[in-house]
Design a protein around this motif. Structure first.
Motif, PDB file in Angstrom:
ATOM      1  N   ARG A 139       0.809  -1.216   0.000  1.00 59.21           N
ATOM      2  CA  ARG A 139       0.000   0.000   0.000  1.00 59.21           C
ATOM      3  C   ARG A 139       0.843   1.268   0.000  1.00 59.21           C
ATOM      4  NH1 ARG A 139      -2.934  -2.677   4.218  1.00 59.21           N
ATOM      5  NH2 ARG A 139      -2.124  -1.125   5.699  1.00 59.21           N
ATOM      6  N   HIS A 140       2.142   1.129   0.272  1.00 59.27           N
ATOM      7  CA  HIS A 140       3.019   2.293   0.319  1.00 59.27           C
ATOM      8  C   HIS A 140       3.175   2.886  -1.084  1.00 59.27           C
ATOM      9  CE1 HIS A 140       6.776   4.603   0.798  1.00 59.27           C
ATOM     10  NE2 HIS A 140       6.448   4.668   2.084  1.00 59.27           N
ATOM     11  N   LYS A 141       3.205   4.214  -1.165  1.00 59.10           N
ATOM     12  CA  LYS A 141       3.215   4.878  -2.475  1.00 59.10           C
ATOM     13  C   LYS A 141       4.488   4.612  -3.280  1.00 59.10           C
ATOM     14  CE  LYS A 141       4.891   9.321  -0.628  1.00 59.10           C
ATOM     15  NZ  LYS A 141       4.573  10.766  -0.503  1.00 59.10           N
ATOM     16  N   VAL A 142       5.593   4.280  -2.588  1.00 53.53           N
ATOM     17  CA  VAL A 142       6.843   3.992  -3.291  1.00 53.53           C
ATOM     18  C   VAL A 142       7.054   2.491  -3.451  1.00 53.53           C
ATOM     19  CG1 VAL A 142       9.350   4.224  -3.247  1.00 53.53           C
ATOM     20  CG2 VAL A 142       7.911   6.142  -2.534  1.00 53.53           C
ATOM     21  N   SER A 143       7.030   1.776  -2.313  1.00 53.94           N
ATOM     22  CA  SER A 143       7.317   0.346  -2.373  1.00 53.94           C
ATOM     23  C   SER A 143       6.202  -0.452  -3.047  1.00 53.94           C
ATOM     24  CB  SER A 143       7.565  -0.206  -0.967  1.00 53.94           C
ATOM     25  OG  SER A 143       6.412  -0.076  -0.147  1.00 53.94           O
ATOM     26  N   GLY A 144       4.940   0.013  -2.919  1.00 54.60           N
ATOM     27  CA  GLY A 144       3.817  -0.736  -3.472  1.00 54.60           C
ATOM     28  C   GLY A 144       3.937  -1.030  -4.959  1.00 54.60           C
ATOM     29  N   PRO A 145       4.087  -0.012  -5.796  1.00 51.59           N
ATOM     30  CA  PRO A 145       4.225  -0.276  -7.234  1.00 51.59           C
ATOM     31  C   PRO A 145       5.421  -1.162  -7.569  1.00 51.59           C
ATOM     32  CG  PRO A 145       3.716   2.033  -6.850  1.00 51.59           C
ATOM     33  CD  PRO A 145       4.003   1.433  -5.506  1.00 51.59           C
ATOM     34  N   LEU A 146       6.521  -0.977  -6.839  1.00 56.39           N
ATOM     35  CA  LEU A 146       7.694  -1.810  -7.088  1.00 56.39           C
ATOM     36  C   LEU A 146       7.417  -3.264  -6.735  1.00 56.39           C
ATOM     37  CD1 LEU A 146      10.555   0.471  -5.708  1.00 56.39           C
ATOM     38  CD2 LEU A 146      10.132  -0.105  -8.093  1.00 56.39           C
ATOM     39  N   MET A 147       6.815  -3.493  -5.584  1.00 53.55           N
ATOM     40  CA  MET A 147       6.532  -4.861  -5.144  1.00 53.55           C
ATOM     41  C   MET A 147       5.604  -5.573  -6.117  1.00 53.55           C
ATOM     42  SD  MET A 147       8.244  -5.440  -2.306  1.00 53.55           S
ATOM     43  CE  MET A 147       7.431  -6.698  -1.317  1.00 53.55           C
ATOM     44  N   ARG A 148       4.573  -4.857  -6.566  1.00 58.24           N
ATOM     45  CA  ARG A 148       3.643  -5.469  -7.510  1.00 58.24           C
ATOM     46  C   ARG A 148       4.319  -5.747  -8.856  1.00 58.24           C
ATOM     47  NH1 ARG A 148       0.173  -1.959  -4.684  1.00 58.24           N
ATOM     48  NH2 ARG A 148       0.596  -0.237  -6.137  1.00 58.24           N
ATOM     49  N   SER A 149       5.154  -4.823  -9.308  1.00 60.37           N
ATOM     50  CA  SER A 149       5.829  -5.004 -10.595  1.00 60.37           C
ATOM     51  C   SER A 149       6.823  -6.155 -10.558  1.00 60.37           C
ATOM     52  CB  SER A 149       6.549  -3.712 -10.992  1.00 60.37           C
ATOM     53  OG  SER A 149       5.634  -2.657 -11.186  1.00 60.37           O
ATOM     54  N   MET A 150       7.381  -6.417  -9.379  1.00 62.04           N
ATOM     55  CA  MET A 150       8.323  -7.528  -9.241  1.00 62.04           C
ATOM     56  C   MET A 150       7.619  -8.849  -8.917  1.00 62.04           C
ATOM     57  SD  MET A 150      11.712  -5.848  -7.459  1.00 62.04           S
ATOM     58  CE  MET A 150      10.874  -4.946  -6.154  1.00 62.04           C
ATOM     59  N   LYS A 151       6.285  -8.807  -8.909  1.00 60.01           N
ATOM     60  CA  LYS A 151       5.460 -10.012  -8.721  1.00 60.01           C
ATOM     61  C   LYS A 151       5.629 -10.641  -7.341  1.00 60.01           C
ATOM     62  CE  LYS A 151       6.040 -10.998 -13.649  1.00 60.01           C
ATOM     63  NZ  LYS A 151       6.544 -11.981 -14.625  1.00 60.01           N
ATOM     64  N   HIS A 152       5.918  -9.805  -6.346  1.00 59.60           N
ATOM     65  CA  HIS A 152       5.932 -10.315  -4.993  1.00 59.60           C
ATOM     66  C   HIS A 152       4.480 -10.540  -4.542  1.00 59.60           C
ATOM     67  CE1 HIS A 152      10.170  -9.889  -4.851  1.00 59.60           C
ATOM     68  NE2 HIS A 152      10.168  -8.563  -4.861  1.00 59.60           N
ATOM     69  N   ILE A 153       4.311 -11.190  -3.414  1.00 54.36           N
ATOM     70  CA  ILE A 153       2.997 -11.702  -3.020  1.00 54.36           C
ATOM     71  C   ILE A 153       2.533 -11.044  -1.720  1.00 54.36           C
ATOM     72  CG2 ILE A 153       1.725 -13.787  -2.389  1.00 54.36           C
ATOM     73  CD1 ILE A 153       3.926 -15.330  -4.032  1.00 54.36           C
ATOM     74  N   PRO A 154       1.462 -10.254  -1.767  1.00 56.35           N
ATOM     75  CA  PRO A 154       0.978  -9.599  -0.545  1.00 56.35           C
ATOM     76  C   PRO A 154       0.295 -10.579   0.395  1.00 56.35           C
ATOM     77  CG  PRO A 154      -0.492  -9.136  -2.380  1.00 56.35           C
ATOM     78  CD  PRO A 154       0.668  -9.901  -2.952  1.00 56.35           C
ATOM     79  N   VAL A 155       0.537 -10.390   1.686  1.00 56.52           N
ATOM     80  CA  VAL A 155      -0.055 -11.263   2.706  1.00 56.52           C
ATOM     81  C   VAL A 155      -0.909 -10.413   3.641  1.00 56.52           C
ATOM     82  CG1 VAL A 155       0.372 -12.875   4.586  1.00 56.52           C
ATOM     83  CG2 VAL A 155       1.903 -12.841   2.601  1.00 56.52           C
ATOM     84  N   ASP A 156      -2.204 -10.597   3.553  1.00 58.84           N
ATOM     85  CA  ASP A 156      -3.149  -9.986   4.492  1.00 58.84           C
ATOM     86  C   ASP A 156      -3.490 -11.068   5.515  1.00 58.84           C
ATOM     87  OD1 ASP A 156      -5.285  -8.968   5.898  1.00 58.84           O
ATOM     88  OD2 ASP A 156      -6.326  -8.158   4.154  1.00 58.84           O
ATOM     89  N   ARG A 157      -3.035 -10.885   6.740  1.00 66.25           N
ATOM     90  CA  ARG A 157      -3.187 -11.954   7.733  1.00 66.25           C
ATOM     91  C   ARG A 157      -4.640 -12.269   8.041  1.00 66.25           C
ATOM     92  NH1 ARG A 157       1.818 -10.290  11.802  1.00 66.25           N
ATOM     93  NH2 ARG A 157       3.475 -10.693  10.280  1.00 66.25           N
TER      94      ARG A 157
END
Length: 242
Positions: free
Chosen positions: A74-92
């Motif tokens: 959700r972070h404005k900087v890390s969010g787009p990068l994480m999604r573009s690198m195909k990392h996997i979000p974990v909502d507990r």
């Protein structure tokens, strides 16, 4: 699909490491398979651990998709990068969605990175492991690759300021041989075996670490059982409960 973001980010990380003159000692990268799915399992002692775990996979030409807490996305900087690198979000609160996402990545032949302690260990010792990594490996029919990091806590960790100005910090990485996760075996038993192996690798990384604390003011990054002043696991637990 071309990796339009991941590879440039790797280049930036390498440039930063060179600027900081980090002394990286990585052994065992050959244990990461060159093709096919695998679950890369690491201890967690600093905010940059995923970068160093990913670095260990580069000699095998693998890009690791890490499972990370949803707030990072959700972070404005890390969010787009994480999604573009195909990392996997974990909502507990919705863990099954992340599990299925990771499972699909493994079945498509990706390497998925997991921190089974779920959070940074402020005692710099291994916390208990959750069984999710093993269950992923069982469902996808892929191996578990244990690994351990040491020294990354000196760069940036929970409760301490970033240390990007200090140079020449050693980082030791040890990657172990694959552990199979048959579906007919109890996930808890495999998880215990996995944790034992990561503990062995962690101790090997600590023994190989080329420096020791320099004076009384530099003992915070060493675990109490090794003579440092990091809080014990019991102290961390009490602080979190209080």
């Amino acid at each position: 699909m071309a990796e339009l973001v991941y590879r440039p980010v790797i280049g930036v990380a390498k440039t930063l490491f060179k600027a900081l003159d980090l002394k990286i000692d990585c052994q065992g990268s050959e244990n990461i398979p060159r093709s096919g799915g695998a679950v890369l399992v690491s201890n967690h002692i600093g905010y940059l651990d995923f970068v160093f775990d990913g670095l260990a996979a580069l000699p095998q030409k693998r890009l690791v998709r890490f499972m990370a807490k949803e707030s990072v996305f959700r972070h404005k900087v890390s969010g787009p990068l994480m999604r573009s690198m195909k990392h996997i979000p974990v909502d507990r609160s919705q863990g099954e969605h992340a599990f299925q996402h990771a499972l699909a990545s493994l079945r498509s032949g990706e390497v998925v990175g997991v921190f089974p302690e779920a959070t940074i260990s402020q005692s710099f010792t291994l916390k208990s492991f959750k069984t999710g990594a093993v269950r992923l490996a069982q469902e996808a029919g892929v191996p578990l690759i244990p690994m351990a990091l040491w020294g990354t806590q000196r760069i940036w960790t929970k409760g301490r300021p970033r240390n990007f100005k200090r140079q020449h910090i050693p980082v030791t990485i040890r990657v172990g041989e694959a552990i199979e996760a048959p579906k007919d075996q109890y996930a808890g038993a495999i998880t215990r075996r996995l944790r034992d192996r990561v503990q062995e690798l962690l101790e090997a990384a600590q023994r190989a670490y080329p420096v020791r604390p320099k004076g009384a003011d530099d003992t915070w990054w060493m675990p109490a059982h090794l003579g440092g002043t990091a809080p014990t696991p019991e102290q961390v637990k009490a602080a979190e409960a209080g």
